[in-house]
Design a protein around this motif. Structure first.
Motif, short mmCIF file in Angstrom:
data_model
loop_
_atom_site.label_atom_id
_atom_site.label_comp_id
_atom_site.label_asym_id
_atom_site.label_seq_id
_atom_site.Cartn_x
_atom_site.Cartn_y
_atom_site.Cartn_z
N SER A 195 0.84 -1.21 0.00
CA SER A 195 0.00 0.00 0.00
C SER A 195 0.87 1.26 0.00
O SER A 195 1.99 1.25 0.51
CB SER A 195 -0.90 0.03 1.24
N LEU A 196 0.31 2.30 -0.57
CA LEU A 196 0.91 3.63 -0.52
C LEU A 196 -0.20 4.66 -0.38
O LEU A 196 -1.34 4.42 -0.79
CB LEU A 196 1.71 3.93 -1.79
N ARG A 197 0.16 5.81 0.17
CA ARG A 197 -0.80 6.93 0.27
C ARG A 197 -0.15 8.17 -0.32
O ARG A 197 0.88 8.63 0.17
CB ARG A 197 -1.20 7.19 1.71
N LEU A 198 -0.75 8.68 -1.37
CA LEU A 198 -0.27 9.88 -2.01
C LEU A 198 -1.00 11.09 -1.45
O LEU A 198 -2.18 11.01 -1.13
CB LEU A 198 -0.47 9.81 -3.53
N SER A 199 -0.28 12.20 -1.36
CA SER A 199 -0.87 13.46 -0.92
C SER A 199 -0.56 14.55 -1.92
O SER A 199 0.48 14.54 -2.58
CB SER A 199 -0.30 13.87 0.44
N CYS A 200 -1.43 15.51 -2.01
CA CYS A 200 -1.25 16.65 -2.92
C CYS A 200 -1.74 17.89 -2.19
O CYS A 200 -2.94 18.01 -1.92
CB CYS A 200 -2.01 16.43 -4.21
N LYS A 201 -0.81 18.80 -1.90
CA LYS A 201 -1.16 19.99 -1.14
C LYS A 201 -0.68 21.23 -1.88
O LYS A 201 0.37 21.21 -2.52
CB LYS A 201 -0.51 19.95 0.24
#
Length: 114
Positions: free
Chosen positions: A17-23
């Motif tokens: 699993s991975l969790r991508l973020s975009c801010k």
């Protein structure tokens, strides 16, 4: 000028699993819609998931494995990716549509090994 900063891309084994973020790098207006796209060399960029209002939509290839979410202010978007497969390997880009204009992140590399 709106700058979006992505993070979370990595090398992971299949099934992981991975969790991508975009801010955003600064203060922006709330987005009308937020999305994640991905692209592999030689192919067109494809939509992975989109969220707008209270609705979401997913590409058939990721439905049931990926989950898109966002903060209440509609300025930050996330992509939780589970049960990753080698075919998920790509550069992932976030997209925010704000007042009719599209803004893109710089891309983050996701590599899934078999």
């Amino acid at each position: 000028q709106v700058h979006l900063v992505e993070s979370g891309g990595d090398l992971v084994q299949a099934g992981g699993s991975l969790r991508l973020s975009c801010k955003p790098s600064g203060t922006i207006f709330s987005a009308n819609s937020m999305a994640w796209f991905r692209q592999v060399p030689g192919k067109e960029r494809e939509l992975v998931a989109r969220i707008w209002g209270g609705a979401t939509d997913y590409a058939a290839s990721v439905a049931g494995r990926f989950t898109i979410s966002r903060d209440k202010a509609m300025t930050t978007v996330y992509l939780q990716m589970d049960s990753l497969k080698p075919e998920d390997t790509a550069v992932y880009y976030c997209n925010l549509r704000i007042r009719g204009a599209d803004y893109w992140g710089q891309g983050t590399q996701v590599t899934v090994s078999s």
